[in-house]
Motif scaffolding. Structure first.
Motif, PDB file in Angstrom:
ATOM      1  N   ILE A 118       0.829  -1.201   0.000  1.00  0.00           N
ATOM      2  CA  ILE A 118       0.000   0.000   0.000  1.00  0.00           C
ATOM      3  C   ILE A 118       0.870   1.260   0.000  1.00  0.00           C
ATOM      4  CG2 ILE A 118      -1.792   1.264   1.240  1.00  0.00           C
ATOM      5  CD1 ILE A 118      -2.760  -1.306  -0.019  1.00  0.00           C
ATOM      6  N   THR A 119       2.012   1.197   0.665  1.00  0.00           N
ATOM      7  CA  THR A 119       2.930   2.337   0.666  1.00  0.00           C
ATOM      8  C   THR A 119       3.416   2.635  -0.751  1.00  0.00           C
ATOM      9  OG1 THR A 119       3.655   1.811   2.926  1.00  0.00           O
ATOM     10  CG2 THR A 119       5.087   3.226   1.611  1.00  0.00           C
ATOM     11  N   LEU A 120       3.749   1.600  -1.507  1.00  0.00           N
ATOM     12  CA  LEU A 120       4.151   1.772  -2.905  1.00  0.00           C
ATOM     13  C   LEU A 120       3.051   2.448  -3.708  1.00  0.00           C
ATOM     14  CD1 LEU A 120       5.931  -1.566  -3.943  1.00  0.00           C
ATOM     15  CD2 LEU A 120       6.948   0.699  -3.730  1.00  0.00           C
ATOM     16  N   HIS A 121       1.827   2.034  -3.432  1.00  0.00           N
ATOM     17  CA  HIS A 121       0.682   2.578  -4.164  1.00  0.00           C
ATOM     18  C   HIS A 121       0.491   4.066  -3.887  1.00  0.00           C
ATOM     19  CE1 HIS A 121      -3.514   3.343  -5.189  1.00  0.00           C
ATOM     20  NE2 HIS A 121      -3.750   3.600  -3.924  1.00  0.00           N
ATOM     21  N   ASN A 122       0.901   4.533  -2.712  1.00  0.00           N
ATOM     22  CA  ASN A 122       0.686   5.930  -2.342  1.00  0.00           C
ATOM     23  C   ASN A 122       1.747   6.881  -2.906  1.00  0.00           C
ATOM     24  OD1 ASN A 122      -1.701   5.673  -0.777  1.00  0.00           O
ATOM     25  ND2 ASN A 122      -0.523   4.842   0.920  1.00  0.00           N
ATOM     26  N   ILE A 123       2.860   6.353  -3.368  1.00  0.00           N
ATOM     27  CA  ILE A 123       3.928   7.209  -3.895  1.00  0.00           C
ATOM     28  C   ILE A 123       3.463   8.055  -5.081  1.00  0.00           C
ATOM     29  CG2 ILE A 123       6.159   7.179  -5.098  1.00  0.00           C
ATOM     30  CD1 ILE A 123       7.016   4.944  -3.207  1.00  0.00           C
ATOM     31  N   PRO A 124       2.875   7.466  -6.135  1.00  0.00           N
ATOM     32  CA  PRO A 124       2.447   8.305  -7.274  1.00  0.00           C
ATOM     33  C   PRO A 124       1.364   9.314  -6.918  1.00  0.00           C
ATOM     34  CG  PRO A 124       1.684   6.045  -7.551  1.00  0.00           C
ATOM     35  CD  PRO A 124       2.658   6.035  -6.409  1.00  0.00           C
ATOM     36  N   GLU A 125       0.565   9.030  -5.902  1.00  0.00           N
ATOM     37  CA  GLU A 125      -0.457   9.992  -5.488  1.00  0.00           C
ATOM     38  C   GLU A 125       0.207  11.247  -4.929  1.00  0.00           C
ATOM     39  OE1 GLU A 125      -3.129   8.092  -2.807  1.00  0.00           O
ATOM     40  OE2 GLU A 125      -3.685   6.514  -4.228  1.00  0.00           O
ATOM     41  N   GLY A 126       1.233  11.068  -4.099  1.00  0.00           N
ATOM     42  CA  GLY A 126       1.963  12.211  -3.572  1.00  0.00           C
ATOM     43  C   GLY A 126       2.654  12.986  -4.680  1.00  0.00           C
ATOM     44  N   LEU A 127       3.271  12.276  -5.621  1.00  0.00           N
ATOM     45  CA  LEU A 127       3.914  12.933  -6.755  1.00  0.00           C
ATOM     46  C   LEU A 127       2.923  13.768  -7.552  1.00  0.00           C
ATOM     47  CD1 LEU A 127       6.287  10.166  -8.169  1.00  0.00           C
ATOM     48  CD2 LEU A 127       6.974  12.350  -7.166  1.00  0.00           C
ATOM     49  N   ALA A 128       1.739  13.203  -7.792  1.00  0.00           N
ATOM     50  CA  ALA A 128       0.724  13.902  -8.578  1.00  0.00           C
ATOM     51  C   ALA A 128       0.335  15.225  -7.927  1.00  0.00           C
ATOM     52  CB  ALA A 128      -0.510  13.009  -8.743  1.00  0.00           C
ATOM     53  N   VAL A 129       0.141  15.206  -6.619  1.00  0.00           N
ATOM     54  CA  VAL A 129      -0.241  16.432  -5.909  1.00  0.00           C
ATOM     55  C   VAL A 129       0.877  17.473  -5.982  1.00  0.00           C
ATOM     56  CG1 VAL A 129      -0.757  17.405  -3.638  1.00  0.00           C
ATOM     57  CG2 VAL A 129      -1.848  15.272  -4.356  1.00  0.00           C
ATOM     58  N   GLY A 130       2.115  17.050  -5.746  1.00  0.00           N
ATOM     59  CA  GLY A 130       3.232  17.992  -5.759  1.00  0.00           C
ATOM     60  C   GLY A 130       3.470  18.600  -7.126  1.00  0.00           C
ATOM     61  N   VAL A 131       3.446  17.766  -8.167  1.00  0.00           N
ATOM     62  CA  VAL A 131       3.662  18.257  -9.527  1.00  0.00           C
ATOM     63  C   VAL A 131       2.535  19.191  -9.940  1.00  0.00           C
ATOM     64  CG1 VAL A 131       3.758  17.549 -11.951  1.00  0.00           C
ATOM     65  CG2 VAL A 131       5.042  16.277 -10.234  1.00  0.00           C
ATOM     66  N   ALA A 132       1.311  18.848  -9.558  1.00  0.00           N
ATOM     67  CA  ALA A 132       0.170  19.702  -9.901  1.00  0.00           C
ATOM     68  C   ALA A 132       0.305  21.089  -9.268  1.00  0.00           C
ATOM     69  CB  ALA A 132      -1.134  19.040  -9.458  1.00  0.00           C
ATOM     70  N   PHE A 133       0.735  21.158  -8.033  1.00  0.00           N
ATOM     71  CA  PHE A 133       0.933  22.452  -7.385  1.00  0.00           C
ATOM     72  C   PHE A 133       2.018  23.258  -8.085  1.00  0.00           C
ATOM     73  CE2 PHE A 133      -1.690  21.333  -3.756  1.00  0.00           C
ATOM     74  CZ  PHE A 133      -2.104  22.571  -3.303  1.00  0.00           C
ATOM     75  N   GLY A 134       3.048  22.578  -8.560  1.00  0.00           N
ATOM     76  CA  GLY A 134       4.102  23.264  -9.274  1.00  0.00           C
ATOM     77  C   GLY A 134       3.665  23.766 -10.638  1.00  0.00           C
ATOM     78  N   SER A 135       2.514  23.290 -11.116  1.00  0.00           N
ATOM     79  CA  SER A 135       2.017  23.665 -12.443  1.00  0.00           C
ATOM     80  C   SER A 135       1.025  24.824 -12.414  1.00  0.00           C
ATOM     81  CB  SER A 135       1.339  22.454 -13.095  1.00  0.00           C
ATOM     82  OG  SER A 135       2.178  21.332 -13.092  1.00  0.00           O
ATOM     83  N   ILE A 136       0.709  25.333 -11.251  1.00  0.00           N
ATOM     84  CA  ILE A 136      -0.291  26.395 -11.129  1.00  0.00           C
ATOM     85  C   ILE A 136       0.113  27.611 -11.961  1.00  0.00           C
ATOM     86  CG2 ILE A 136      -1.319  28.050  -9.523  1.00  0.00           C
ATOM     87  CD1 ILE A 136      -1.229  25.876  -7.393  1.00  0.00           C
TER      88      ILE A 136
END
Length: 258
Positions: A118-136
């Motif tokens: 489950i920890t592995l599964h959560n890695i791309p979710e965190g990446l998605a949020v961080g990258v999205a914020f950087g794209s504002i």
């Protein structure tokens, strides 16, 4: 940086909210697992399209390479990244026997192996949020769209946290320990949100690649882990129902509320 961390903490604590169910429920119906995991898969697929790939294609128009090539490169790298972690990190998917453990062979109990999965599964979710914020504010990518992405991921983390917590409890673990491990499985989300934000903050040139990278990673996790697990739990009709609900929920957030 503060808001990125806040969004990552939100998605992490949403997992904790779901994990509290270990104190309330004894033995849930397998249909619940199918619907909830299917729901998570639907949210992640929809988020990959509307929140990550679509803006990535728009931003890639300013690059030298054709937009589909740039986005395709990032997507493939995201898939390969998660595949590499899948091959290396020892883990066990929900509803699988210990003989089906993947990754390097080590002496860990079933609970620890499921926790790592489950920890592995959560890695791309965190990446998605961080990258999205950087794209504002890049090519019309607005704060509301980023909030919707974080909200969607947080919503799907609630049933996911509950499913993991109950699985750990049913394996013989005490309720407090099952809650703690289920909650901690998502601690990687704020960490990788900061990492994703840091990459795109270094150079806006990486934005389309980073968005599509996160999408590829999320797609891999969904197809390789979530959907098979959802179908194992009960009749596939229930996982399909959950998938549809999750997809529509994220589509609503991304299109109607943006």
């Amino acid at each position: 940086m503060f808001y990125v961390l806040l969004a990552g903490m939100f998605t992490w604590f949403a997992t904790g909210i779901g994990s509290l169910g270990v104190f309330l429920l004894k033995r849930p119906n397998p249909k619940f697992f199918s619907v909830s995991l299917g729901f998570s898969a639907g949210v992640m697929i929809a988020a990959s399209f509307w929140s990550l790939l679509t803006p990535a294609l728009e931003m890639a128009k300013n690059l030298t390479l054709p937009s589909f090539v740039s986005v395709g490169i990032g997507f493939v790298l995201g898939v390969l990244f998660l595949r590499l972690l899948d091959l290396m990190v020892p883990h066990l998917h929900l509803f699988s026997s210990k003989e089906e453990t993947e990754g390097f062979k080590v002496s860990l109990n079933v609970s620890a192996l499921v926790f790592l999965a489950i920890t592995l599964h959560n890695i791309p979710e965190g990446l998605a949020v961080g990258v999205a914020f950087g794209s504002i504010n890049q090519e019309g990518y607005l704060i509301q769209e980023v909030i919707n992405l974080a909200l969607g991921i947080g919503i799907q983390n609630i049933p996911e946290g509950l499913a993991l917590g109950l699985t750990l409890k049913l394996s013989g673990m005490s309720k407090p320990k099952a809650f703690t491990l289920s909650f901690l499985s998502a601690v990687v989300e704020p960490i990788f949100a900061l990492i994703g934000f840091g990459v795109v903050s270094y150079s806006f040139y990486f934005l389309p690649y980073s968005l599509s990278f996160a999408a590829g990673a999320m797609m891999f996790v969904t197809i390789e882990e979530l959907l098979p697990e959802a179908q194992k739990a009960a009749n596939t009709d229930y996982s399909s129902l959950g998938f549809g609900l999750g997809f529509l929920t994220m589509m609503f957030l991304d299109t109607y509320l943006s």
